[in-house]
Design a protein around this motif. Structure first.
Motif, short mmCIF file in Angstrom:
data_model
loop_
_atom_site.label_atom_id
_atom_site.label_comp_id
_atom_site.label_asym_id
_atom_site.label_seq_id
_atom_site.Cartn_x
_atom_site.Cartn_y
_atom_site.Cartn_z
N ALA A 171 -32.74 -59.08 41.53
CA ALA A 171 -32.10 -60.04 42.07
C ALA A 171 -30.51 -59.87 41.87
N ASP A 172 -30.12 -59.37 40.64
CA ASP A 172 -28.69 -59.28 40.54
C ASP A 172 -28.01 -58.11 41.01
N SER A 173 -28.61 -56.91 41.16
CA SER A 173 -28.14 -55.68 41.94
C SER A 173 -28.45 -55.63 43.32
N GLY A 174 -29.61 -56.09 43.80
CA GLY A 174 -29.60 -55.83 45.16
C GLY A 174 -30.16 -54.34 45.31
N ARG A 175 -30.45 -53.26 44.34
CA ARG A 175 -30.93 -52.04 44.27
C ARG A 175 -32.39 -52.00 44.77
N GLY A 176 -32.47 -51.87 45.94
CA GLY A 176 -34.11 -51.87 46.66
C GLY A 176 -33.90 -51.60 48.04
N THR A 177 -35.02 -51.22 48.55
CA THR A 177 -35.32 -51.24 50.05
C THR A 177 -36.00 -52.44 50.67
N VAL A 178 -35.34 -52.96 51.52
CA VAL A 178 -36.01 -54.24 51.94
C VAL A 178 -36.28 -53.86 53.46
N PHE A 179 -37.77 -54.17 53.93
CA PHE A 179 -38.16 -54.14 55.11
C PHE A 179 -38.22 -55.57 55.91
N VAL A 180 -37.32 -55.84 56.83
CA VAL A 180 -37.21 -57.09 57.14
C VAL A 180 -38.45 -57.56 58.24
N ALA A 181 -38.84 -58.78 57.78
CA ALA A 181 -40.02 -59.42 58.70
C ALA A 181 -39.81 -59.52 60.08
N ARG A 182 -40.73 -59.36 60.83
CA ARG A 182 -40.82 -59.79 62.25
C ARG A 182 -41.30 -61.10 62.51
N PRO A 183 -41.03 -61.68 63.69
CA PRO A 183 -41.40 -62.93 63.87
C PRO A 183 -43.14 -63.01 63.71
#
Length: 372
Positions: free
Chosen positions: A253-265
């Motif tokens: 949460a603090d660093s944002g270090r990670g890979t985020v796969f964005v949700a589809r509708p």
């Protein structure tokens, strides 16, 4: 997007792998687990509902039983290790969550529990009720009864399916690697880190590597990308983040270090369930015209099919592939395999004469289909 803000993500699934939870000697890493539970308690106090998907039963049981190869030398060893280790695993979660004033619940599921619609709805109802009661469900695959043929085999995809069943808004896979790279960073120091994935395509899938860095877990980057496909299709963001740090959720949460796969509708619930199903009874190959029709939202008619493979009954899941063998859609067959073979390539007005009864128009109806 924030996976840790209750307003943005009211319901979160956190998956913990064996390599993070169990040390090389087969003991629970209690200090690390206590830090993770402190994170979970903070999220809970902030109003976020949290579900845990926890590996580790086989690794723990193998140590207690003295089994070789971490309990994975045979299916029987894995089942015995899981049955023994699950008690210790659940006890640790219950104790440490209880120290934070939280109640834990154990939920063991098999692949069939999430592949069969009625049982899937039962799992969903149980999770929903536990969360409304303020409980932290701790979920694992029931490896003591799972077989090689009918099992998830990794908890990445299980976490995504649990998130789907629970109507979660986000899934976090705590891993022995901090995210997706364009190449395996263990072997290539120039590998590029991928922070955000808007769409899972062939290029993204090519970046995945089947090997787990630890050798203890059963998944790899391939299973994580597959999990991301399931979660995002159900309208949930999925993140891969390092668990090899203290307080991993706070660190992410603090660093944002990670890979985020964005949700589809989000799709309708039944179609999202179909999208996430993992076991298909057969395959239907189709021509270019049928592939275009499916992309336009139409049903698959027998005339557009070119070949049928597998053994399946009416209502079973089938994969639908184009002329190049690439997935176009998946859906529930309106015919069993034997009848489907007989009507491949035939016009609708020929079906009654071939089958000897009034036929259903579609081979796979659009209402029971999801397009890739």
């Amino acid at each position: 997007m924030s996976l840790f803000a209750p307003a943005a993500c009211p319901r979160l699934v956190v998956k913990v792998g064996s390599a993070l939870l169990v040390d090389a000697g087969g003991a629970i890493r209690r200090d690390w687990l206590g830090g993770l539970i402190a994170d979970i308690a903070e999220r809970h106090a902030a109003g976020q509902q949290v579900i845990v998907v926890s590996s580790g039963a086989i690794a723990l049981g193998a140590r207690r039983l003295g089994l070789p190869k971490g309990g994975r030398a045979s299916l029987e060893d894995a089942q015995a290790a899981a049955a023994t280790g699950q008690i210790a695993l659940s006890g640790a979660w219950a104790e440490l969550l209880g120290d934070r004033g939280l109640t834990a619940a154990q939920l063991l599921v098999t692949l069939d529990d999430l592949e069969q619609r009625r049982r899937y709805l039962n799992v969903a109802a149980t999770l929903g009720r536990l969360l409304t009661l303020g409980v932290v469900p701790v979920v694992n695959e029931n490896d003591s009864v799972a077989t090689e043929e009918i099992r998830f085999g990794d908890n990445d995809r299980l976490a995504a399916r649990v998130g789907q069943a629970a109507n979660a808004d986000g899934v976090v896979l705590l891993s022995d690697i901090d995210g997706l790279y364009d190449r395996n960073p263990t072997h290539d120091p120039d590998a590029r880190f991928i922070e955000r994935v808007e769409r899972i395509d062939a290029a993204v899938e090519a970046m995945a590597d089947t090997r787990s860095a630890s050798g203890m877990g059963s998944g790899g980057m391939v299973s994580k990308v597959q999990a991301a496909r399931i979660a995002t299709a159900a309208g949930a963001h999925l993140a891969i983040a390092s668990g090899r740090v203290e307080r991993p959720l706070s660190r992410f949460a603090d660093s944002g270090r990670g890979t985020v796969f964005v949700a589809r509708p989000a799709q309708p619930a039944r179609k999202a369930w179909l999208q996430g199903r993992l076991v298909a009874g057969g395959t239907i190959h189709i021509d270019a015209g049928a592939a275009a029709a499916l992309q336009d939202g139409r049903s698959l008619l027998p005339a557009g099919a070119t070949r049928v493979e597998g053994r399946f009954a009416r209502g079973d899941l089938v994969m639908i592939l184009d002329e190049a063998g690439q997935p176009v859609a998946r859906g529930l067959s309106e015919y069993d395999a034997e009848e489907a073979v007989r009507i491949v390539g035939r016009r609708s007005d020929e079906l009654e004469a071939i089958l000897g009864h009034a036929p259903r128009t579609a081979l796979v109806h659009r209402n029971h289909m999801v397009v890739a």
